[in-house]
Design a protein around this motif. Structure first.
Motif, PDB file in Angstrom:
ATOM      1  N   TYR A   1       0.847  -1.191   0.000  1.00 30.22           N
ATOM      2  CA  TYR A   1       0.000   0.000   0.000  1.00 30.22           C
ATOM      3  C   TYR A   1       0.891   1.253   0.000  1.00 30.22           C
ATOM      4  N   PRO A   2       0.511   2.285  -0.752  1.00 31.40           N
ATOM      5  CA  PRO A   2       1.370   3.464  -0.906  1.00 31.40           C
ATOM      6  C   PRO A   2       1.482   4.320   0.350  1.00 31.40           C
ATOM      7  N   ASP A   3       0.590   4.125   1.337  1.00 28.52           N
ATOM      8  CA  ASP A   3       0.629   4.972   2.530  1.00 28.52           C
ATOM      9  C   ASP A   3       1.616   4.471   3.589  1.00 28.52           C
ATOM     10  N   VAL A   4       2.335   3.382   3.284  1.00 25.95           N
ATOM     11  CA  VAL A   4       3.355   2.878   4.200  1.00 25.95           C
ATOM     12  C   VAL A   4       4.705   3.432   3.761  1.00 25.95           C
ATOM     13  N   GLY A   5       5.392   4.120   4.655  1.00 24.40           N
ATOM     14  CA  GLY A   5       6.665   4.754   4.320  1.00 24.40           C
ATOM     15  C   GLY A   5       7.738   3.749   3.927  1.00 24.40           C
ATOM     16  N   ALA A   6       8.704   4.221   3.143  1.00 23.40           N
ATOM     17  CA  ALA A   6       9.770   3.357   2.635  1.00 23.40           C
ATOM     18  C   ALA A   6      10.602   2.760   3.771  1.00 23.40           C
ATOM     19  N   LYS A   7      10.883   3.573   4.797  1.00 24.42           N
ATOM     20  CA  LYS A   7      11.683   3.088   5.928  1.00 24.42           C
ATOM     21  C   LYS A   7      10.936   2.003   6.698  1.00 24.42           C
ATOM     22  N   THR A   8       9.642   2.232   6.937  1.00 24.56           N
ATOM     23  CA  THR A   8       8.811   1.241   7.632  1.00 24.56           C
ATOM     24  C   THR A   8       8.743  -0.058   6.847  1.00 24.56           C
ATOM     25  N   LYS A   9       8.512   0.075   5.538  1.00 22.11           N
ATOM     26  CA  LYS A   9       8.411  -1.111   4.675  1.00 22.11           C
ATOM     27  C   LYS A   9       9.720  -1.901   4.689  1.00 22.11           C
ATOM     28  N   LYS A  10      10.839  -1.182   4.675  1.00 26.22           N
ATOM     29  CA  LYS A  10      12.151  -1.842   4.681  1.00 26.22           C
ATOM     30  C   LYS A  10      12.337  -2.662   5.949  1.00 26.22           C
ATOM     31  N   ILE A  11      11.993  -2.094   7.086  1.00 24.04           N
ATOM     32  CA  ILE A  11      12.123  -2.803   8.367  1.00 24.04           C
ATOM     33  C   ILE A  11      11.262  -4.065   8.371  1.00 24.04           C
ATOM     34  N   ILE A  12      10.032  -3.926   7.896  1.00 24.20           N
ATOM     35  CA  ILE A  12       9.102  -5.059   7.884  1.00 24.20           C
ATOM     36  C   ILE A  12       9.580  -6.160   6.938  1.00 24.20           C
ATOM     37  N   LEU A  13      10.034  -5.778   5.739  1.00 25.62           N
ATOM     38  CA  LEU A  13      10.491  -6.773   4.766  1.00 25.62           C
ATOM     39  C   LEU A  13      11.750  -7.484   5.238  1.00 25.62           C
ATOM     40  N   GLU A  14      12.607  -6.767   5.952  1.00 28.90           N
ATOM     41  CA  GLU A  14      13.797  -7.413   6.518  1.00 28.90           C
ATOM     42  C   GLU A  14      13.412  -8.433   7.571  1.00 28.90           C
ATOM     43  N   ALA A  15      12.410  -8.095   8.380  1.00 26.24           N
ATOM     44  CA  ALA A  15      11.926  -9.033   9.400  1.00 26.24           C
ATOM     45  C   ALA A  15      11.278 -10.253   8.749  1.00 26.24           C
ATOM     46  N   VAL A  16      10.529 -10.026   7.674  1.00 27.26           N
ATOM     47  CA  VAL A  16       9.888 -11.119   6.936  1.00 27.26           C
ATOM     48  C   VAL A  16      10.940 -12.102   6.430  1.00 27.26           C
ATOM     49  N   GLU A  17      12.013 -11.552   5.861  1.00 27.88           N
ATOM     50  CA  GLU A  17      13.071 -12.404   5.315  1.00 27.88           C
ATOM     51  C   GLU A  17      13.802 -13.146   6.436  1.00 27.88           C
ATOM     52  N   GLU A  18      14.088 -12.441   7.519  1.00 23.37           N
ATOM     53  CA  GLU A  18      14.824 -13.038   8.640  1.00 23.37           C
ATOM     54  C   GLU A  18      14.033 -14.158   9.302  1.00 23.37           C
ATOM     55  N   MET A  19      12.715 -13.962   9.448  1.00 28.91           N
ATOM     56  CA  MET A  19      11.885 -14.929  10.180  1.00 28.91           C
ATOM     57  C   MET A  19      11.260 -15.989   9.280  1.00 28.91           C
ATOM     58  N   GLY A  20      11.456 -15.835   7.962  1.00 29.62           N
ATOM     59  CA  GLY A  20      10.917 -16.833   7.041  1.00 29.62           C
ATOM     60  C   GLY A  20       9.411 -16.857   6.997  1.00 29.62           C
ATOM     61  N   TYR A  21       8.808 -15.669   7.015  1.00 30.72           N
ATOM     62  CA  TYR A  21       7.338 -15.586   7.010  1.00 30.72           C
ATOM     63  C   TYR A  21       6.797 -15.740   5.595  1.00 30.72           C
ATOM     64  N   TYR A  22       5.847 -16.642   5.420  1.00 32.69           N
ATOM     65  CA  TYR A  22       5.185 -16.836   4.131  1.00 32.69           C
ATOM     66  C   TYR A  22       3.677 -16.768   4.336  1.00 32.69           C
ATOM     67  N   PRO A  23       3.039 -15.683   3.891  1.00 33.23           N
ATOM     68  CA  PRO A  23       1.586 -15.588   4.074  1.00 33.23           C
ATOM     69  C   PRO A  23       0.854 -16.645   3.241  1.00 33.23           C
ATOM     70  N   ASN A  24      -0.233 -17.157   3.770  1.00 41.14           N
ATOM     71  CA  ASN A  24      -1.036 -18.133   3.056  1.00 41.14           C
ATOM     72  C   ASN A  24      -1.661 -17.488   1.830  1.00 41.14           C
TER      73      ASN A  24
ATOM     74  N   ILE B   1      -1.110  -1.493  -9.942  1.00 38.86           N
ATOM     75  CA  ILE B   1      -1.974  -2.498  -9.325  1.00 38.86           C
ATOM     76  C   ILE B   1      -2.625  -1.949  -8.068  1.00 38.86           C
ATOM     77  N   ASN B   2      -1.872  -1.160  -7.312  1.00 40.57           N
ATOM     78  CA  ASN B   2      -2.380  -0.613  -6.057  1.00 40.57           C
ATOM     79  C   ASN B   2      -3.069   0.730  -6.223  1.00 40.57           C
ATOM     80  N   GLY B   3      -3.286   1.139  -7.465  1.00 41.47           N
ATOM     81  CA  GLY B   3      -4.045   2.354  -7.734  1.00 41.47           C
ATOM     82  C   GLY B   3      -3.321   3.634  -7.422  1.00 41.47           C
ATOM     83  N   ASN B   4      -1.991   3.561  -7.318  1.00 40.95           N
ATOM     84  CA  ASN B   4      -1.219   4.754  -6.967  1.00 40.95           C
ATOM     85  C   ASN B   4      -0.983   5.651  -8.179  1.00 40.95           C
TER      86      ASN B   4
END
Length: 334
Positions: free
Chosen positions: A25-48, A310-313
């Protein structure tokens, strides 16, 4: 197995913020998104994927349509590098790539029908031909799309600065003292071929060079064989050029081998410069001077532009990627 709740706990962000970041979503800042994506990669999270599709109304798949007229398909070194870059960027937020063909089982379908059949969220079109009817049809559809290496006012596009790259090639040869500069051009039905010959003519005109028509030879769809045969024609001229700008690295490599097969030498008899900076160019003998296309940056921007749609931005974007001169061993001073 990590859950979205684990990601929220680790990063300190709310579950809603994590979800919106993963869904780009475009309303999530780049820094926030980076932190979250790094955590996703580190923890091996795969959404259903099924749950995500029901929640977001998305298929989480992007279609890749690869239309090239050289006949080598995905093995083409430039386009395969771009597709790999796109893959790396979209995988981080949970997208899969699927290649769309004109066949589903034994049923013949055009690319657009196949995209609709698969329910893809967007389409990445990689094409070498300027006016391919399949590409035109896709551009006119309502499916979000981005086209690589073409220019259009009907679709989002990402392409290298072919015109400037040609100017840089000619300027490099001119700076080495060359005044008799030939060009092995790409097929004039391709956007790259058209822009690169335009840049060549503009640069030679700027330097006041008198380029005879025999110094411009078409090398077809940027192939080794096209470059080899075009160089043979230049070698057979009574008044030869001292330098040749080939509009693609494979053509430049073909030209170098034609020079060798005629008992001549590159760069002693002919300086050669290419365009693309494919990996092979660093290992030829001599190592090839060339104009580098940044395939990583092309892929990154193509992914961003398509996901924005795709996200209408954003509805439309045209991104020109800068090029760079890579000086190696195939060019020399007069």
């Amino acid at each position: 197995m990590a859950t979205i709740y684990d990601i929220a706990k680790k990063t300190g962000f709310s579950i809603t913020t994590v979800s919106r970041a993963l869904n780009n979503y475009p309303d999530v800042g780049a820094k926030t998104k980076k932190i979250i994506l790094e955590a996703v990669e580190e923890m091996g999270y795969y959404p259903n994927s099924i749950a995500r599709s029901l929640t977001t109304k998305k298929s989480w798949t992007l279609g890749v349509i690869f239309i090239e007229h050289l006949g080598v398909g995905i093995k083409h070194p430039f386009f395969s590098a771009v597709i790999q870059s796109i893959k790396q960027h979209v995988e981080k937020i949970g997208y899969d790539l699927i290649f769309l063909s004109e066949n589903i089982g034994e049923e013949k379908k055009n690319y657009l029908d196949h995209a609709l059949h698969r329910g893809v969220d967007g389409i990445i079109v990689v094409c070498t031909k300027y006016d391919d009817p399949e590409v035109v049809k896709l551009m006119d559809s309502k499916i979000p799309s981005v086209v690589i290496d073409l220019h259009s006012d009907k679709s989002s596009v990402v392409y290298s600065d072919h015109f400037l790259g040609s100017e840089m090639a000619v300027e490099h040869l001119y700076s080495l003292g060359h005044r008799k500069i030939a060009h092995i051009s790409g097929h004039q039905s391709t956007y790259a071929g058209i822009e690169r010959i335009k840049g060549f003519k503009h640069a030679t005109g700027k330097f006041g060079l008198n380029i005879p028509s025999t110094f411009i030879v078409e090398g077809g769809y940027f192939s080794y064989e096209g470059g080899y045969n075009a160089m043979k024609q230049l070698i057979e001229l009574g008044d030869r050029p001292t330098a040749v700008y080939a509009a693609g690295d494979m053509m430049a490599i073909g030209a170098i081998n034609a020079i060798n097969d005629h008992g001549l030498n590159c760069p002693q008899d002919f300086s050669i410069i290419g365009f693309d900076d494919i990996e092979l160019s660093r290992y030829t003998n001599p190592k090839l001077t060339t104009i580098r296309q940044d395939t990583d940056l092309i892929g990154e921007n193509a992914a961003r532009v398509l996901l924005d749609q795709i996200n209408g931005n954003k509805v439309f974007s045209a991104v020109t990627i800068p090029v760079e001169l890579k000086v190696r061993e195939s060019t020399r001073k007069m």
